[in-house]
Scaffold this active site. Sequence first.
Site, PDB file in Angstrom:
ATOM      1  N   ASP A 179       0.920  -1.133   0.000  1.00 39.91           N
ATOM      2  CA  ASP A 179       0.000   0.000   0.000  1.00 39.91           C
ATOM      3  C   ASP A 179       0.958   1.180   0.000  1.00 39.91           C
ATOM      4  OD1 ASP A 179      -1.462   2.289   0.927  1.00 39.91           O
ATOM      5  OD2 ASP A 179      -3.080   0.904   1.388  1.00 39.91           O
ATOM      6  N   HIS A 180       1.118   1.817  -1.152  1.00 40.67           N
ATOM      7  CA  HIS A 180       2.240   2.767  -1.245  1.00 40.67           C
ATOM      8  C   HIS A 180       2.069   3.953  -0.298  1.00 40.67           C
ATOM      9  CE1 HIS A 180      -0.287   5.026  -4.078  1.00 40.67           C
ATOM     10  NE2 HIS A 180       0.529   6.049  -3.929  1.00 40.67           N
ATOM     11  N   HIS A 242      -5.792   2.879   0.987  1.00 41.68           N
ATOM     12  CA  HIS A 242      -4.999   4.013   1.469  1.00 41.68           C
ATOM     13  C   HIS A 242      -5.668   4.782   2.613  1.00 41.68           C
ATOM     14  CE1 HIS A 242      -2.879   3.021  -2.103  1.00 41.68           C
ATOM     15  NE2 HIS A 242      -3.572   3.763  -2.939  1.00 41.68           N
TER      16      HIS A 242
HETATM   17  C1  BG6 Z   1      -3.326   4.779  -6.459  1.00 39.37           C
HETATM   18  C2  BG6 Z   1      -4.671   4.900  -7.101  1.00 39.37           C
HETATM   19  O1  BG6 Z   1      -3.294   3.695  -5.587  1.00 39.37           O
HETATM   20  O2  BG6 Z   1      -3.039   5.986  -5.749  1.00 39.37           O
HETATM   21  C3  BG6 Z   1      -4.735   6.107  -8.016  1.00 39.37           C
HETATM   22  O3  BG6 Z   1      -4.954   3.722  -7.844  1.00 39.37           O
HETATM   23  C4  BG6 Z   1      -4.303   7.354  -7.289  1.00 39.37           C
HETATM   24  O4  BG6 Z   1      -6.032   6.276  -8.553  1.00 39.37           O
HETATM   25  C5  BG6 Z   1      -2.986   7.136  -6.560  1.00 39.37           C
HETATM   26  O5  BG6 Z   1      -4.169   8.380  -8.236  1.00 39.37           O
HETATM   27  C6  BG6 Z   1      -2.658   8.318  -5.689  1.00 39.37           C
HETATM   28  O6  BG6 Z   1      -1.366   8.179  -5.179  1.00 39.37           O
HETATM   29  P1  BG6 Z   1      -0.513   9.440  -4.741  1.00 39.37           P
HETATM   30  O7  BG6 Z   1       0.741   8.853  -4.193  1.00 39.37           O
HETATM   31  O8  BG6 Z   1      -0.301  10.278  -5.954  1.00 39.37           O
HETATM   32  O9  BG6 Z   1      -1.331  10.181  -3.721  1.00 39.37           O
END
Ligand code: BG6
Length: 487
Positions: A179-180, A242
């Site tokens: 989960d980045h 997230h």
């Molecule tokens: C991803 C989603 O997990 O996270 C995307 O699939 C989203 O739709 C993205 O744009 C957002 O990541 P960050 O790091 O730019 O907030």
Amino acid sequence: MESMTFILFGATGDLAKRKIYPALYNLFADGKFPSSFSVIGLGRREVPDAQFQSNVEQAVQTFSRRKPQDSAQMQQFLSAFRYCSLNVNHPEDYKKLLQLAEQREAELGIKSNRLFYLSVAPEFFDVIALNIQNSGLGHTEGWKRLIIEKPFGHDLESARELNEKLSKAFAEDEIYRIDHYLGKPMVQNLEALKFANPFLQDVWNHDYVANVQITAAETVGVEERAGYYDHSGAIRDMVQNHMLQMLMMTAMDKPAQVTASDIRAEKRKVMEALRPLTAEQVQNEIVRAQYGRGELNGKSLPGYKEEPDIGPDSQNDTFIAARVWIDNEKWAGVPFYIRTGKRMAEKSTRIVVEFKRDAADPYAAQGQPATPNLLVISVNPQEGATLSINSKNPMNGKLETVHLTFNEQNKEVPEAYERLIYDALRGDSTFFAHWDEVELSWKWVQPVLNAFQAGTVPLHTYAAGSYGPEASAKLLAEHGFTWWLDD
Ligand code: BG6
């Protein structure tokens, strides 16, 4: 660090290019890689090794935070890369992969520690895991680990099925679910802010906190991902993973020790205490919306239904706001608001903790009540924190809000993917989603999905470039609050 073989499924894909190769290069350049390693990229197409290495180099040059300057070092990095074409459904291709992995391990004289990274469409997760197991790739002398991208299932049932299948090939402690958001420095920092600062620790509860607001706003629309996004919506794309992960990190209690298992145990407790929603409550506690036409910075923007490959009848959500309650002693009576959307007014991920007002505020009597103290944790794109407090303006003697701020300025801070891959290489699973968390998140989300499916929750519209529909402001107004920092 132990030597290893990094086996990447989806080696010609976008994520590999933008995130994974730059992350591997940065780790290598920072000396955070084992001295001997091999990388095997896999994809359907036939790609000669030399071409593959040049594609990797190109990706690093374009997307890496560190710009490679030393060509000898780059050559050393690239020399570890090999490519193998593979059809994920063909068992014989995995035999070919096994041969290559063994051959490289023998050439380098390294033990078989294998990290399998699945950067492919989710429908292939289970078949790949099965073939890793059946082909013998998973029988290693040392460790084996699996890194898997989201989405982990489409609903509770499919997530359980997937987990069941994965667990035939990998034990829970071998699975690293990405989960980045958990790789973002300020999300990781939440733990230290709360538990290394007694003054915050003491007020991090219902006695002092009035409400918590977690926002992940994006300015981009559906981009080129209509096929995926139109079936997922903001609820699956952002909330189930997230947003709930940020909620867990914000609300969790102090772990006995700062270890993966203790932190994950505390996170699980948050999810266990998260009040489930009945079908009827979903209508009052969740705001669901889709963007219509609008504009941002003078540029007019199309509505969601006008985006490429989105049908004119789409009922998909691009925005969700929710009011959630954590039914434990610490958070009794404190609403947590989460909100996420595409095509909003700004790109901003932040956590705002609003503290309670002083019931006996002596300044109120003088007609200038103190404004609530806020702790704002900026996750993205700025990284830092601001504590706002009341102070007396020396010029006119009136109360005003001042901000105590720290902003992370260091551009060398490793990105989420670097941190997470590094952790997986070291076997540290703290910032990966445990199955319990994933399952409990789906369990909470499932009644919401059911209500959406049944059509009992209205789909509001908001103008592209705005902060979402009016209903989202009303959700807070019902308890006398407003979203902070919406300009
Ligand atoms: C991803 C989603 O997990 O996270 C995307 O699939 C989203 O739709 C993205 O744009 C957002 O990541 P960050 O790091 O730019 O907030």
